[in-house]
Design a protein around this motif. Structure first.
Motif, PDB file in Angstrom:
ATOM      1  N   LEU A 238       0.812  -1.191  -0.080  1.00 14.26           N
ATOM      2  CA  LEU A 238      -0.181   0.043  -0.064  1.00 14.26           C
ATOM      3  C   LEU A 238       1.022   1.258   0.064  1.00 14.26           C
ATOM      4  CD1 LEU A 238      -2.614   1.385   0.296  1.00 14.26           C
ATOM      5  CD2 LEU A 238      -2.717   0.969   2.756  1.00 14.26           C
ATOM      6  N   PHE A 239       2.229   1.114   0.639  1.00 11.29           N
ATOM      7  CA  PHE A 239       3.033   2.370   0.721  1.00 11.29           C
ATOM      8  C   PHE A 239       4.250   2.001   0.337  1.00 11.29           C
ATOM      9  CE2 PHE A 239      -0.023   2.702   4.370  1.00 11.29           C
ATOM     10  CZ  PHE A 239      -0.524   3.839   4.253  1.00 11.29           C
ATOM     11  N   THR A 240       5.233   2.794  -0.099  1.00 11.07           N
ATOM     12  CA  THR A 240       6.336   2.754  -0.838  1.00 11.07           C
ATOM     13  C   THR A 240       7.483   2.587   0.414  1.00 11.07           C
ATOM     14  OG1 THR A 240       7.060   5.312  -0.805  1.00 11.07           O
ATOM     15  CG2 THR A 240       6.044   4.459  -2.714  1.00 11.07           C
ATOM     16  N   ASP A 241       8.776   2.389  -0.127  1.00 15.20           N
ATOM     17  CA  ASP A 241       9.741   2.003   0.864  1.00 15.20           C
ATOM     18  C   ASP A 241       9.808   3.376   1.873  1.00 15.20           C
ATOM     19  OD1 ASP A 241       9.528  -0.668   0.010  1.00 15.20           O
ATOM     20  OD2 ASP A 241      11.986  -0.366  -1.057  1.00 15.20           O
ATOM     21  N   LEU A 242      10.111   4.506   1.080  1.00 23.04           N
ATOM     22  CA  LEU A 242      10.215   5.515   1.588  1.00 23.04           C
ATOM     23  C   LEU A 242       9.076   5.978   2.705  1.00 23.04           C
ATOM     24  CD1 LEU A 242      11.532   8.015  -1.216  1.00 23.04           C
ATOM     25  CD2 LEU A 242      12.916   6.939   0.574  1.00 23.04           C
TER      26      LEU A 242
ATOM     27  N   ILE B 206      14.977  13.137   2.218  1.00 18.86           N
ATOM     28  CA  ILE B 206      13.523  13.363   2.410  1.00 18.86           C
ATOM     29  C   ILE B 206      13.188  13.909   4.084  1.00 18.86           C
ATOM     30  CG2 ILE B 206      12.907  11.465   0.931  1.00 18.86           C
ATOM     31  CD1 ILE B 206      12.784   9.615   3.356  1.00 18.86           C
ATOM     32  N   TYR B 207      14.266  14.419   4.492  1.00 20.87           N
ATOM     33  CA  TYR B 207      14.122  14.866   5.851  1.00 20.87           C
ATOM     34  C   TYR B 207      14.242  16.480   5.840  1.00 20.87           C
ATOM     35  CZ  TYR B 207      14.457  15.997  10.855  1.00 20.87           C
ATOM     36  OH  TYR B 207      14.509  16.560  11.952  1.00 20.87           O
ATOM     37  N   ASP B 208      13.030  17.166   5.867  1.00 15.70           N
ATOM     38  CA  ASP B 208      12.758  18.661   5.782  1.00 15.70           C
ATOM     39  C   ASP B 208      13.514  19.259   7.301  1.00 15.70           C
ATOM     40  OD1 ASP B 208      12.358  21.149   4.697  1.00 15.70           O
ATOM     41  OD2 ASP B 208      10.273  20.867   4.819  1.00 15.70           O
TER      42      ASP B 208
ATOM     43  N   LEU C 289      -3.578   8.338   5.645  1.00 18.02           N
ATOM     44  CA  LEU C 289      -4.814   8.391   5.635  1.00 18.02           C
ATOM     45  C   LEU C 289      -5.350   8.234   4.077  1.00 18.02           C
ATOM     46  CD1 LEU C 289      -5.617  11.175   8.184  1.00 18.02           C
ATOM     47  CD2 LEU C 289      -6.701   9.158   8.005  1.00 18.02           C
ATOM     48  N   ILE C 290      -4.536   8.873   3.094  1.00 18.49           N
ATOM     49  CA  ILE C 290      -4.584   8.680   1.610  1.00 18.49           C
ATOM     50  C   ILE C 290      -4.685   7.360   1.338  1.00 18.49           C
ATOM     51  CG2 ILE C 290      -3.732   9.207  -0.562  1.00 18.49           C
ATOM     52  CD1 ILE C 290      -2.944  11.894   0.542  1.00 18.49           C
TER      53      ILE C 290
ATOM     54  N   GLU D 165       3.798   9.012  -1.055  1.00 14.51           N
ATOM     55  CA  GLU D 165       4.108   7.568  -1.073  1.00 14.51           C
ATOM     56  C   GLU D 165       3.208   6.444  -0.819  1.00 14.51           C
ATOM     57  OE1 GLU D 165       7.352   7.140  -1.747  1.00 14.51           O
ATOM     58  OE2 GLU D 165       8.032   9.703  -1.613  1.00 14.51           O
ATOM     59  N   VAL D 166       2.219   6.690  -1.862  1.00 15.72           N
ATOM     60  CA  VAL D 166       1.112   5.584  -1.802  1.00 15.72           C
ATOM     61  C   VAL D 166       1.089   5.023  -3.091  1.00 15.72           C
ATOM     62  CG1 VAL D 166      -1.206   5.322  -1.479  1.00 15.72           C
ATOM     63  CG2 VAL D 166      -0.287   6.997   0.043  1.00 15.72           C
ATOM     64  N   THR D 167       0.920   3.543  -3.187  1.00 17.94           N
ATOM     65  CA  THR D 167       0.736   2.791  -4.312  1.00 17.94           C
ATOM     66  C   THR D 167      -0.633   2.917  -5.047  1.00 17.94           C
ATOM     67  OG1 THR D 167       0.233   0.720  -3.384  1.00 17.94           O
ATOM     68  CG2 THR D 167       2.615   1.085  -3.469  1.00 17.94           C
ATOM     69  N   ASP D 168      -0.877   2.284  -6.239  1.00 19.18           N
ATOM     70  CA  ASP D 168      -2.240   2.451  -6.795  1.00 19.18           C
ATOM     71  C   ASP D 168      -3.294   1.205  -6.129  1.00 19.18           C
ATOM     72  OD1 ASP D 168      -1.021   0.380  -8.066  1.00 19.18           O
ATOM     73  OD2 ASP D 168      -1.224   1.438  -9.897  1.00 19.18           O
ATOM     74  N   THR D 169      -2.760   0.279  -5.416  1.00 24.40           N
ATOM     75  CA  THR D 169      -3.416  -0.812  -4.907  1.00 24.40           C
ATOM     76  C   THR D 169      -4.782  -0.412  -4.302  1.00 24.40           C
ATOM     77  OG1 THR D 169      -3.490  -2.790  -3.801  1.00 24.40           O
ATOM     78  CG2 THR D 169      -2.374  -0.920  -2.563  1.00 24.40           C
ATOM     79  N   THR D 170      -5.991  -1.194  -4.368  1.00 23.51           N
ATOM     80  CA  THR D 170      -7.255  -0.819  -3.785  1.00 23.51           C
ATOM     81  C   THR D 170      -7.305  -1.764  -2.714  1.00 23.51           C
ATOM     82  OG1 THR D 170      -8.317  -2.202  -5.833  1.00 23.51           O
ATOM     83  CG2 THR D 170      -8.188   0.278  -5.953  1.00 23.51           C
TER      84      THR D 170
END
Length: 327
Positions: free
Chosen positions: A87-91, A147-149, A200-201, A248-253
């Motif tokens: 559901l999410f990427t490695d990052l 990726i650290y702001d 949440l997305i 960092e969200v994939t397209d799976t449903t």
């Protein structure tokens, strides 16, 4: 010296019960991340976080057994679809470890000062130290990957000064710029809401239960409101604001996690935001900031209450240990 079998106190029961619920929930997410992890730099950190979670769960179970105390139901195999696509990427997994170890350090540090039995002091101290090491590794890797702001910076003061006017606390008409503490708190509120919004997305994208999905949509709007409020504040003060992290969200449903687990994760993380917002409020010395904190805390409280009611309606809210009624 004679060793006495000392029963658990109420803060000790609370600390153990809370830790068990949080670790069993977190272990499900970490296990899912590891099932598809490809980044060879991220994977060892996620694995270390998962191993710590499993070790903590086992130690907590042993403590409950020794005390003849019912082991909480918590979360486990029934809350994770191990065949589901990522559901999410490695990052995002790295961001999650960063966030959960951050909260773990704070939570276990607080638990440490509420317990007195040696075995519990040892457990919470050791777990806090392990979470600290994981947090440092996560921050280092996030920095190396860009990726650290970093929070806002200010010039170093030339000398120590004392407040001379009561207008220091007004803030409505920008009597003074934000101080270092206020800037830092604004940044971290934005950061944790960005991480929460990505989560949440993913949940909204995969949730099939209408009521639960609507709750997550409200959560996303609440996170966006906090991001906008404090980004606007930073910009009005002459800072650049905080840039959003990548999606960092994939397209799976298909959601790999149960709705029960997802509701728990969102409501508990949001509840923690009340505590953190209270800390920000307690040290704020500008009235406009105080107003922002209080209004948002009201929204968060209402959101958490709605989530608790929904979980009760679904039979998902596990009851903490209760005291006997004495009157």
């Amino acid at each position: 010296m004679v060793q006495h079998n000392i029963n658990l106190t109420t803060p000790e029961i609370s600390a153990l019960w809370t830790a068990y619920m949080q670790e069993t929930a977190s272990s499900c997410l970490l296990k899912h991340f590891l099932s598809y992890m490809e980044d060879e730099q991220v994977k060892p950190i996620v694995q270390e976080a998962y191993d710590l979670s499993v070790s903590s769960i086992n130690k907590l179970k042993n403590t409950f057994k020794k005390e003849n105390f019912p082991i909480p139901f918590g979360f486990g195999e029934g809350d994770l679809d191990e065949q589901a696509l990522p559901l999410f990427t490695d990052l995002y997994a790295l961001s999650y470890v960063y966030r959960v170890s951050q909260l773990g350090m704070m939570g276990y540090a607080y638990s440490f000062i509420t317990v007195a039995r040696k075995d519990l002091l040892d457990f919470f101290e050791q777990t806090k130290e392990a979470a600290t090491k994981i947090y440092r590794k996560a921050v280092d890797l996030m920095l190396s990957k860009g990726i650290y702001d970093r929070p806002p910076k200010i010039p170093y003061p030339e000398q120590v000064e004392f407040v001379q006017k009561n207008s220091f606390m007004n803030g409505w008409l920008k009597e003074r710029p934000l101080n270092a503490f206020e800037l830092g708190e604004a940044f971290f509120i934005i950061e944790r809401n960005y991480i929460g919004m990505i989560h949440l997305i993913g949940l909204i994208q995969t949730c099939k239960d209408h009521d639960v999905k609507q709750f997550f949509i409200k959560g996303r709007k609440l996170a966006q409101k906090q991001i906008d409020t404090f980004n606007d504040l930073l910009k009005k003060e002459g800072h650049l604001g905080t840039l959003p992290v990548s999606l960092e969200v994939t397209d799976t449903t298909v959601n790999p996690f149960s709705d029960k687990l997802n509701m728990f994760m969102i409501t508990t993380s949001t509840s923690t935001a009340i505590w953190l917002m209270g800390r920000s409020l307690s040290a704020s010395m500008r009235k406009d900031l105080t107003a922002h904190y209080m209004l948002i805390m009201k929204d968060i409280l209402l959101f958490v209450e709605e989530g608790a009611k929904l979980m009760i309606d679904r039979g998902w809210l596990e009851q903490p240990p209760q005291a006997q009624r004495r009157i």
